[in-house]
Scaffold this active site. Structure first.
Site, short mmCIF file in Angstrom:
data_model
loop_
_atom_site.label_atom_id
_atom_site.label_comp_id
_atom_site.label_asym_id
_atom_site.label_seq_id
_atom_site.Cartn_x
_atom_site.Cartn_y
_atom_site.Cartn_z
N ARG A 90 2.91 0.19 -5.49
CA ARG A 90 2.84 -0.42 -4.17
C ARG A 90 1.53 -1.17 -3.96
O ARG A 90 1.33 -1.81 -2.93
CB ARG A 90 2.95 0.65 -3.08
N HIS A 118 14.64 -36.82 -13.69
CA HIS A 118 14.27 -37.23 -12.33
C HIS A 118 12.83 -36.83 -12.01
O HIS A 118 12.46 -36.76 -10.84
CB HIS A 118 15.25 -36.64 -11.32
N GLU A 175 14.93 -16.91 -13.27
CA GLU A 175 14.50 -15.53 -13.47
C GLU A 175 13.61 -15.43 -14.72
O GLU A 175 12.60 -14.72 -14.72
CB GLU A 175 15.75 -14.63 -13.58
N GLU A 188 4.91 -14.00 -14.01
CA GLU A 188 4.30 -12.86 -13.33
C GLU A 188 3.61 -11.89 -14.27
O GLU A 188 2.62 -11.26 -13.89
CB GLU A 188 5.28 -12.14 -12.40
N LYS A 233 9.77 -14.12 -14.72
CA LYS A 233 9.29 -13.00 -15.56
C LYS A 233 8.06 -13.44 -16.33
O LYS A 233 7.07 -12.73 -16.39
CB LYS A 233 10.36 -12.54 -16.56
N CYS A 274 0.83 -1.19 0.00
CA CYS A 274 0.00 0.00 0.00
C CYS A 274 0.88 1.26 0.00
O CYS A 274 2.03 1.22 0.42
CB CYS A 274 -0.93 0.09 1.21
N LYS A 295 4.89 -3.57 -6.37
CA LYS A 295 6.32 -3.40 -6.62
C LYS A 295 7.14 -3.52 -5.35
O LYS A 295 8.19 -4.13 -5.34
CB LYS A 295 6.53 -2.03 -7.27
N ASN A 311 -0.37 1.64 6.05
CA ASN A 311 0.42 0.69 5.25
C ASN A 311 1.13 -0.22 6.23
O ASN A 311 1.79 0.27 7.14
CB ASN A 311 1.44 1.46 4.39
N GLY A 312 0.99 -1.56 6.04
CA GLY A 312 1.64 -2.50 6.94
C GLY A 312 0.65 -3.59 7.34
O GLY A 312 -0.37 -3.77 6.67
N TRP A 340 -2.99 -2.56 -1.53
CA TRP A 340 -2.69 -3.93 -1.95
C TRP A 340 -3.23 -4.81 -0.84
O TRP A 340 -2.73 -4.79 0.28
CB TRP A 340 -1.18 -4.12 -2.11
C1 F6R Z 1 9.97 -9.90 -9.72
C2 F6R Z 1 10.18 -8.92 -8.70
C3 F6R Z 1 10.18 -9.38 -7.28
C4 F6R Z 1 11.21 -8.58 -6.47
C5 F6R Z 1 11.09 -8.95 -4.98
C6 F6R Z 1 12.14 -8.27 -4.14
O1 F6R Z 1 10.03 -9.34 -10.99
O2 F6R Z 1 10.32 -7.76 -8.95
O3 F6R Z 1 10.39 -10.74 -7.18
O4 F6R Z 1 12.49 -8.88 -6.94
O5 F6R Z 1 9.82 -8.60 -4.52
O6 F6R Z 1 12.05 -6.88 -4.24
P1 F6R Z 1 13.28 -5.96 -3.92
O7 F6R Z 1 14.32 -6.23 -4.93
O8 F6R Z 1 12.73 -4.56 -4.01
O9 F6R Z 1 13.73 -6.31 -2.53
#
Ligand code: F6R
Length: 608
Positions: free
Chosen positions: A27, A505, A482, A489, A486, A2, A603, A99-100, A74
């Site tokens: 957020r 396996h 990774e 998500e 990507k 949030c 994010k 927020n929290g 969020w």
């Molecule tokens: C995936 C992504 C998340 C962040 C994770 C950690 O694309 O962005 O998996 O990498 O939430 O976030 P940070 O790097 O801000 O600690």
């Protein structure tokens, strides 16, 4: 997660608040709301969905107010709905945004219901407003009521409070969730992120844990945990950091993918000199301290964790330092043994990821030699609380899916490897080789970005599927993870990654003509073995998409080879990330998903 924002000014703040919310949609974006003070009344608006829907409501009501609070949500407790959207109110008097997570909200709800309060939402946040009202009714003033409320709350919070009886002030409190105050010209603001108020203020005060603050248009008062008035440091933030436009691109993610050559240049800027890294690039005294390091513990989440997994290979192979990598969310619950002379390294784009911060704080109580973070936000909690810090300088990353933050983290991690290797009799030829490769990296990334047209051709085949498998070996396994992250998500295609040798396996059972398999096959001593693994896939009808810079003797009945640019082997993990980001982006584009703000995500993950 949030985002919260508050404003006290001489002018109408309603539009400023909404603009700030737009900047914090990373957020969370499942509902939004605001409360605006007007004489002895409050305009209270909420909308389910993105901030633009709140904006529409605001336009039709057109309220004018010089004092207000706002929130973009969020959902953690309670579904996304207007009822659960903030601000929450109590007794038509107190309005709060939070927020929290309030961990003991259930027991507080029981207490409040016994005291005659009606609980109107499923959120953990609502209790905060009722507790404040409860203490106000016991003849406490509002500041004391905030302290009494804080005593009752377990968990993490950044709170802004509006009291209908007070047309001058906004009350703030924080514990474990970020909150800062921005000083403007005859106006003051508070927000979860400087981005939200960056254009309105250029001096910022980051509140510390357990601070309470009161802002009016002309005053800022801060109190510490013991209610003593206190001054906190004023920070100025580079206005360039605030640039948040998409420019010619359709999405922030697309822009951020194509910004990577420049972002990596920025990470390297001023850190490399001659044939080596400069001293103390992690902060004054870091080079001296790094001489003593015998082991490394890395903690991070998500994409940043994948960067840590690549780095652990580099650290042991290049610097000869044994390295362990943990999910930040797991690390402190496994009762880790801390060896003497160990360095704790955290990696984070935002520097506000709750689990990573908690792991750092946990680590600081253990016997670590020191703590270091690699992070993209210099004012973040991780940057401020770590002993040493390398700023990746990638520029703001707005797309929820991390791209340039990842490749700049990897670049920063290679700088860490070189800084640690400096005092460890590293072969000078190897050092020179890595420095040369780092200098060439931006142009190699440019070449990899040119693969776009080839990737656009394979994207439609993958976009039709509901599953995908990513394969890599050795240091390319975290890169395949990774790539899978990507894809899943932003396109919502279920994607898994395996070290290719593990296929037989179990996962081989999944292979048929409906399973796209994306393989990373750079020239290496095990490429032949990887090709055998790919033959096993081909024999079962799997569609193979092979990214390689070597001639692989294999006919693909379905799928495609994509020729990768050549590059020093040690930096290939960074290079091979690029086509996987483009692939995820192009597939998501075809599937019409919300690329910059995928469903259910945010994010900055500021809840544990
Ligand atoms: C995936 C992504 C998340 C962040 C994770 C950690 O694309 O962005 O998996 O990498 O939430 O976030 P940070 O790097 O801000 O600690």
């Amino acid at each position: 997660m949030c985002g919260i924002i508050a404003a006290a000014s001489e002018r109408n703040v309603s539009e400023l608040l909404v603009k700030g919310l737009h900047k914090m949609e990373y957020r969370g974006y499942d509902s939004a709301g605001l409360a605006l003070h007007q004489e002895n009344d409050i305009t209270h608006l909420k909308a389910l969905g993105k901030v633009s829907l709140l904006e529409e409501k605001l336009k039709s009501e057109n309220p004018s107010s010089t004092l207000g609070i706002a929130h973009t949500r969020w959902a953690t407790h309670g579904e996304p709905s207007e009822k659960n959207a903030h601000p929450h109110k109590s007794n038509e008097r107190i309005y709060i945004v939070h927020n929290g997570i309030i961990e003991n909200h259930l027991e507080l709800k029981i207490f409040l219901e016994e005291e005659g309060y009606q609980i109107n939402s499923e959120t953990d946040s609502e209790v905060i407003g009722h507790l404040l009202d409860y203490f106000l009714n016991q003849r406490n003033n509002i500041l004391d009521s905030i302290y009494l409320t804080k005593e009752k709350l377990d968990g993490a919070y950044a709170i802004a409070v509006l009291d209908i009886k007070d047309g001058e002030n906004i009350y703030l409190a924080r514990s474990k969730s970020p909150l800062l105050i921005g000083k403007g010209n005859n106006e003051n603001f508070a927000a979860s992120d400087p981005l939200a108020i960056g254009k309105l203020a250029n001096e910022f005060i980051f509140l510390e844990d357990d601070d309470v603050a009161v802002i009016s248009k002309s005053t800022i008062q801060i109190y510490d945990a013991t209610k003593q008035s206190i001054q906190r440091k004023i920070t100025e933030i580079d206005s360039e950091y605030q640039t948040t436009s998409k420019g010619e691109y359709k999405h922030f993610m697309e822009k951020e993918i194509y910004e990577q050559p420049q972002a990596i240049l920025n990470t390297l800027d001023g850190r490399v000199g001659g044939d080596d890294v400069r001293d103390d690039i992690f902060g004054i005294g870091s080079s001296e301290l790094f001489k003593k390091v015998k082991r490394i513990q890395i903690v991070a989440c998500g994409t940043s964790l994948h960067a840590g997994r690549v780095a652990s290979n580099w650290l042991s192979a290049i610097a000869g330092i044994p390295t362990q990598v943990d999910y930040a969310s797991e690390y402190r619950y496994r009762n880790p043994h801390v060896d003497e002379d160990s360095l704790l390294v955290t990696i984070s784009q935002s520097g506000e990821t709750a689990d990573t911060i908690a792991a750092l704080r946990y680590g600081k109580e253990k016997d670590y030699l020191s703590t270091t973070t690699i992070c993209n936000v210099p004012t973040s909690s991780l940057a401020r609380e770590s002993d040493f810090f390398l700023y990746t300088n990638a520029g703001p990353e707005i797309g929820v899916a991390s791209t340039k933050a990842f490749t700049t983290q990897l670049t920063g991690l290679m700088l860490l490897v070189l800084s640690l290797a400096k005092s460890r009799k590293m072969n000078p030829k190897l050092r020179k080789r890595i420095i040369t490769a780092l200098r060439k990296l931006p142009e190699k990334i440019e070449e990899a970005l040119e693969l776009k047209q080839q990737i656009i051709k394979i994207a439609p085949e993958i976009a039709k599927k509901e599953n995908a498998l990513f394969l890599g070996r050795g240091i390319f396994y975290p890169i395949s993870k990774e790539g899978a992250l990507k894809l899943k998500e932003i396109s919502y295609i279920h994607a898994e990654a395996y070290p290719a040798g593990e296929l037989k396996h179990g996962p081989l059972a999944l292979i048929d003509e409906n399973m796209p398999v994306i393989a990373l096959a750079p020239e290496s001593e095990i490429v032949e073995k990887l090709v055998s693994n790919l033959e096993e896939v081909k024999a079962r009808g799997g569609m193979l998409y092979v990214f390689s810079d070597t001639s692989i003797k294999m006919d693909l009945s379905s799928g495609k080879f994509i020729n990768m640019p050549e590059c020093d082997f040690l930096l290939k993990p960074i290079l091979y990330t690029i086509p996987l980001q483009i692939l995820a982006y192009e597939v998501a584009l075809l599937r019409g998903t919300e690329i910059d703000q995928p469903r259910n995500l945010a994010k900055s993950v500021t809840v544990e």
